[in-house]
Design an enzyme around this catalytic site. Structure first.
Site, PDB file in Angstrom:
ATOM      1  N   HIS A 279       0.832  -1.206   0.000  1.00 44.50           N
ATOM      2  CA  HIS A 279       0.000   0.000   0.000  1.00 44.50           C
ATOM      3  C   HIS A 279       0.870   1.260   0.000  1.00 44.50           C
ATOM      4  O   HIS A 279       0.635   2.190  -0.791  1.00 44.50           O
ATOM      5  CB  HIS A 279      -0.903  -0.025   1.234  1.00 44.50           C
ATOM      6  N   GLU A 324      -5.916   9.211   0.352  1.00 40.36           N
ATOM      7  CA  GLU A 324      -6.206   7.772   0.339  1.00 40.36           C
ATOM      8  C   GLU A 324      -7.136   7.344  -0.795  1.00 40.36           C
ATOM      9  O   GLU A 324      -6.909   6.326  -1.425  1.00 40.36           O
ATOM     10  CB  GLU A 324      -6.806   7.335   1.680  1.00 40.36           C
TER      11      GLU A 324
HETATM   12 FE   LIG Z   1      -2.416   5.014   3.355  1.00 43.71          FE
END
Ligand SMILES: [Fe+2]
Length: 446
Positions: A279, A324
């Site tokens: 991620h 995000e």
């Molecule tokens: Fe993140």
């Protein structure tokens, strides 16, 4: 929010003194106390000040609203006699029986939650994580795997012991870990040309060239951190687990991104219930190499410093729907720039399908949006550009109730609190110098 950062209206109120700096900041201190309405009561108090050599420059009185038989007195006194004040306050309470309704100067300052002023102070966050790396939830894919849990503890220890200025320890990843990375890397890379924003696609080849981004290699945080510093001044520091929103956002103010170093469990390579190195490296890192995005991210961090809890929540929500899960416009098309999207094979396709709701980025609205954390987002917000998002963020930050502005000084790596004439003059000098350079350059271009 963690209590150590929220020393607002705490119990120490009764113990403290109602002494506050006068707004004109000329060394005058103001004090409020109340006395029973008796002949000579005030004279007795004034004598105490006289005996301690404290000069009163102003005095006002009014009937107390709390006790009918009392009077409240507001006095200004010269700040240079501060050391004697504690004794006087004590004496007011014990010897004269005065009711002293007080707030201390310290108290006043403490109403602003603590925030780091220097980049070294980010070290304080290392042991303030909300969850420790090896303590997995029962539904985590690695919960019943003792080898995985032990490995997670190794990563947590690296982060726990890391201090600013040290190189980030290099990790020898196992074959199994590399295989997991390889699966994620290969799958996502097929989507990037059509789904990722221009900035992500522009930087990705550079990461392959300079930072070891390959299907058969998990890049090292230290190499990436050095690369990012050369691009935008952003740097990584390892983090053992989840930080509070306040701490995490404060890091961004220093252009520091707290990054995990462990990888998801091998049993589910396309799923992780928490941030992992896939991620961070595939989703976040490419964007932090872009100057405009880096500046936007830092603005969120700067806005968070000293902000009240409810605004931290709003800023964390803005972070969620931009850094995000943000989408941006590219001509007539929509592209993904949010790390949660760029690191999820499923959601990256879903977010650009006709299924989710798409809304323009309006921070007053976006900051209040509720969102799920374990499933695809039902709504995404679209930024016109990173510059537009940054401008909106600056305007939004102006609504945060805090009695100062902040600025990051990259030379000293410190946050400057712009609440006095000296700081403002320093800033004006810096701007003046930069404008001189700009004018000079413009003349040469002509
Ligand atoms: Fe993140």
């Amino acid at each position: 929010m963690d209590s150590q950062h929220c020393r607002v209206n705490g119990d120490s109120f009764q113990e403290s003194s109602y002494i506050e700096d006068s707004p004109n900041k000329n060394g005058v201190i103001s004090l409020i106390f109340s006395l029973k309405e008796e002949v000579g009561a005030l004279a007795k108090v004034l004598r105490t000040f006289e005996e301690k050599g404290i000069n009163l420059t102003h005095i006002e009185s009014r009937p107390s609203r709390l006790n009918k038989d009392e009077y409240e007195f507001f006095i200004n006194l010269e700040g240079k006699n501060v050391p004697a004040l504690d004794k006087i306050i004590k004496s007011l309470r014990s010897d004269i029986g005065a009711t002293v309704h007080e707030l201390s100067r310290t108290k006043k300052k403490d109403t602003v939650p603590w925030f780091p002023r220097s980049i070294q102070e980010l070290d304080r966050f290392a042991n303030q994580i909300l969850s420790y790396g090896a303590e997995l939830d029962a539904d985590h894919p690695g919960f019943k795997d003792p080898v995985y849990r032990a490995r997670r503890k190794e990563f947590a220890d690296i982060a726990y012991n890391y201090r600013h200025g040290q190189p980030i320890p290099r990790v020898t990843y196992t074959e199994e870990e590399k295989k997991t990375w390889g699966t994620v890397f290969r799958e996502l890379k097929t989507l990037y040309p059509t789904h990722a924003c221009y900035e992500h696609n522009h930087v990705f080849p550079l990461l392959e060239k300079y930072c070891g981004y390959r299907e058969d290699n998990i890049p090292q945080l230290e190499d990436i951190s050095n690369f990012l510093q050369s691009c935008t001044g952003f740097r990584l520091r390892p983090v053992a687990g989840l930080l509070s929103s306040r701490d995490f956002l404060a890091g961004l103010a220093f252009r520091v991104f707290h990054s995990t170093q462990y990888i998801r469990h091998a049993s589910k390579p396309m799923y992780t219930p928490e941030p992992d190195i896939c991620h961070e490296l595939l989703g976040h890192v490419p964007l932090f190499a872009d100057p405009s995005f880096a500046q936007f991210s830092q603005e969120i961090g700067l806005a968070s410093l000293g902000a009240p809890d409810d605004f931290i929540e709003k800023l964390a929500t803005v972070y969620w729907f931009t850094v995000e899960f943000g989408l941006c416009k590219e001509g007539d098309a929509l592209k993904a720039y949010g790390a949660g999207l760029l690191s999820s094979f499923g959601e990256l396709q879903y977010c650009l399908s006709s299924k989710p709701e798409i809304q323009p980025l309006v921070l007053e609205k976006t900051s209040l949006q509720k969102y799920p954390v374990t499933e695809f987002q039902p709504v995404y917000y679209v930024a016109e550009s990173f510059k537009d998002a940054k401008d909106k963020l600056r305007k939004f930050a102006e609504t945060i109730p805090r009695p100062f502005s902040v600025r990051y000084n990259p030379y000293t790596q410190r946050i400057e609190v712009l609440d006095n004439a000296k700081q403002l003059k320093n800033l004006a000098d810096t701007i003046n110098s930069e404008i001189g350079i700009l004018c000079n350059a413009l003349q040469k271009i002509r």
